[in-house]
Scaffold this active site. Structure first.
Site, PDB file in Angstrom:
ATOM      1  N   GLU A 151       3.362  -4.846  -1.086  1.00 31.39           N
ATOM      2  CA  GLU A 151       2.397  -4.294  -2.027  1.00 31.39           C
ATOM      3  C   GLU A 151       1.076  -4.034  -1.314  1.00 31.39           C
ATOM      4  OE1 GLU A 151       2.731  -3.171  -5.195  1.00 31.39           O
ATOM      5  OE2 GLU A 151       0.728  -2.518  -4.653  1.00 31.39           O
ATOM      6  N   PHE A 152       0.473  -2.881  -1.615  1.00 30.19           N
ATOM      7  CA  PHE A 152      -0.773  -2.510  -0.928  1.00 30.19           C
ATOM      8  C   PHE A 152      -1.976  -2.450  -1.861  1.00 30.19           C
ATOM      9  CE2 PHE A 152       2.767  -0.728   1.501  1.00 30.19           C
ATOM     10  CZ  PHE A 152       2.490  -1.207   2.772  1.00 30.19           C
ATOM     11  N   LEU A 153      -1.807  -2.900  -3.114  1.00 30.10           N
ATOM     12  CA  LEU A 153      -2.930  -2.776  -4.052  1.00 30.10           C
ATOM     13  C   LEU A 153      -4.125  -3.601  -3.590  1.00 30.10           C
ATOM     14  CD1 LEU A 153      -3.229  -5.597  -5.814  1.00 30.10           C
ATOM     15  CD2 LEU A 153      -1.281  -4.677  -7.033  1.00 30.10           C
ATOM     16  N   LYS A 207       3.467  -3.914   6.419  1.00 30.64           N
ATOM     17  CA  LYS A 207       2.411  -4.555   5.621  1.00 30.64           C
ATOM     18  C   LYS A 207       1.418  -5.303   6.512  1.00 30.64           C
ATOM     19  CE  LYS A 207       0.012  -6.333   2.376  1.00 30.64           C
ATOM     20  NZ  LYS A 207      -0.917  -5.570   1.580  1.00 30.64           N
ATOM     21  N   ASN A 211      -2.669  -4.335   7.230  1.00 31.52           N
ATOM     22  CA  ASN A 211      -3.798  -5.239   7.005  1.00 31.52           C
ATOM     23  C   ASN A 211      -4.543  -5.555   8.304  1.00 31.52           C
ATOM     24  OD1 ASN A 211      -3.633  -5.350   4.292  1.00 31.52           O
ATOM     25  ND2 ASN A 211      -2.912  -7.451   4.127  1.00 31.52           N
ATOM     26  N   CYS A 263      -6.158 -11.887   1.494  1.00 29.91           N
ATOM     27  CA  CYS A 263      -5.144 -11.253   2.346  1.00 29.91           C
ATOM     28  C   CYS A 263      -5.516 -11.163   3.830  1.00 29.91           C
ATOM     29  CB  CYS A 263      -4.822  -9.868   1.815  1.00 29.91           C
ATOM     30  SG  CYS A 263      -3.982  -9.927   0.223  1.00 29.91           S
ATOM     31  N   LYS A 266      -5.550 -14.539   6.095  1.00 30.62           N
ATOM     32  CA  LYS A 266      -4.248 -15.218   6.241  1.00 30.62           C
ATOM     33  C   LYS A 266      -3.216 -14.288   6.881  1.00 30.62           C
ATOM     34  CE  LYS A 266      -1.904 -14.349   1.790  1.00 30.62           C
ATOM     35  NZ  LYS A 266      -0.774 -13.557   2.280  1.00 30.62           N
TER      36      LYS A 266
END
Ligand code: NAD
Length: 437
Positions: A151-153, A207, A211, A263, A266
């Site tokens: 998920e990228f929200l 993902k 990030n 996010c 971590k």
């Protein structure tokens, strides 16, 4: 489609409510009794703009329900999403996968008929293999495909991001699973959101790479800000000057107090750990982590310098505690190390945040919480802006100056103009811009 969402945190609740809004039948499973009973009363346990209305509409329409017991809903489901937390494991920075493993075991016992189990949590490469192994060991007869769908929200804009994603990444090469997932995301596909199928491990890495890249961009501009500050250049103009280059892009080029949140810290730590396990060194990401860590202490030094280098007996007013605006999330918020350092150096700290003060009390018990920005500023020796909430962008500067004991403002988000602040008579410091007083 019948969908089960395991976990109703920032990702699970938003995803569950949005899927229900697409017309699917969604059951959200939550273990935390407090959260579950709040949801049962129609209360939203987190702050996310417009989420209350979205949940209410879909609960009323009978498409969205909440339960602690996954047995029946998973038995009937076409797809089960795992959206539980994957925090940093204490001590070593690896992702703590215990919640994911427990969820996999629980799901396994309840499976009935063909089901796609989809990991939405951010998980290290190979976790999909673990989830599949756990399910097959627990329930060898299960007709299941395990896929990855990171998920990228962004918190604060989560519903918009979920409904208008730049892309949907799905890690599975199984055609039956792809059919189910295509159907789940069909409303978005009609909106032209590209759906990208990859191998499961590739999706997991996408993902973390996304990030880590964004965290690198933020950290890069923060270091450029340090140089700008020493040389009389203006980092905001530098960011605009490089961001207008399409190859670079203007987003995530805002200098500030260093990244925090639920996010980036971590996930960058976990990526470095995964790479070490595979004997690969990700030196850029390692440097990003180290630079960001140092920045936390540097911000406290900046505040101290604005007050003449001695904080003992001084009162500092802090505006904004959440790690970014429009959320109540305090996880790894830059305000925490900053305020802790200020207190360590002898300052008294008072703070105001529109949404996160309840959450902050656990992390920061030794500060005074105020009812608004002006009450916070009252009698303080300096004001520090830590989170760029909209309401802090348009403060009544005359009134603010009158409330402060000394007209000193340290703006760690660059939301005011140095010339404007100087005109109002403030001693104003910001990040990576020439100082005016
Ligand atoms: N927060 C974000 O902005 C964001 C964005 C993208 C991805 N992610 C990832 O999504 C995942 C979830 O993040 P979050 O911020 O929503 O976490 P969160 O901690 O807010 O929520 C997790 C929820 O899962 C519940 N839970 C744990 N185990 C359960 C179980 N076995 N059954 C039912 N419920 C269970 C917890 O009680 C909690 O309410 C993480 O891996 C995170 O990295 C988060």
């Amino acid at each position: 489609m019948k969908i089960v969402m395991i976990g109703t945190g920032y990702v699970g609740l938003v995803s569950g409510a949005c899927f229900a809004d697409f017309g699917h039948q969604v059951v959200c499973v939550e273990k935390d009794a407090g959260k579950l009973s709040a949801l049962g009363r129609g209360e939203i346990p987190i702050f996310e703009p417009d989420l209350d209305r979205l949940v209410e509409t879909n609960v009323k329409a009978g498409r969205l329900t909440f339960t602690a017991d996954l047995m029946d809903p998973v038995g009937e489901a076409d797809a089960v999403f795992i959206a539980v937390g994957t925090p940093s494991r204490r001590g070593d920075g690896h992702a703590d996968l215990s919640y994911v493993h427990v969820a996999a075991r629980e799901i396994a016992t309840a499976l009935n008929g063909f089901t796609v189990v989809i990991t939405k949590s951010t998980v290290p490469i190979g976790t999909g293999d673990d989830v599949e192994r756990i399910i097959r060991e627990t329930n060898p007869a299960a007709d299941v495909v395990v896929a990855s769908n990171p998920e990228f929200l962004r918190e604060g804009a989560a519903i918009r991001d979920f409904k208008h994603p730049d892309r949907i990444v799905v890690g599975t090469d199984d055609e039956r699973a792809q059919k189910v997932i295509d159907e789940i995301y069909r409303p978005l596909y009609l909106n032209q959101a590209p759906i990208m199928y990859t191998g499961r491990r590739t999706a997991e890495l996408i993902k973390y790479a996304a990030n880590a890249f964004l965290a690198t961009k933020v950290t890069f501009i923060n270091e450029i800000a340090d140089l700008a500050e020493k040389t009389g250049a203006d980092v905001q103009e530098v960011a605009r000057g490089i961001g207008l280059d399409n190859r670079i892009g203007s987003k995530f080029l805002h200098a500030g107090p260093g990244f925090g949140g639920s996010c980036f810290p971590k996930d960058t730590r976990a990526l470095v750990k995964t790479a070490q396990d595979y004997d690969v060194s990700l030196r850029i990401v390692e440097a990003v982590l180290a630079v960001n860590e140092n920045r936390k202490r540097a911000m406290a030094r900046k505040v101290s310098a604005a007050l003449g280098g001695n904080l003992r007996g001084k009162t500092v007013a802090v505006l904004g505690l959440a790690f970014k605006p429009n959320t109540d999330d305090m996880r790894e918020a830059p305000s925490i190390p900053l305020i802790t350092a200020l207190i360590d150096q002898g300052a008294t700290v008072r703070a105001y945040d529109p949404e996160s003060m309840q959450q902050a009390r656990g992390e920061l018990p030794d500060i005074q919480y105020c009812s608004d920005a002006y009450a916070c500023a009252k009698g303080a020796d300096a004001l520090v802006i830590v989170t760029e909430w909209e309401q802090f962008r348009a403060l009544d500067l005359k009134r603010l100056k009158a409330e402060l004991k000394q007209p000193i403002v340290v703006d760690l988000r660059n939301i005011y103009r140095p010339d404007e602040m100087a005109a109002y008579g403030f001693t104003y410091d910001s990040v990576g811009r020439p100082q005016k007083s």
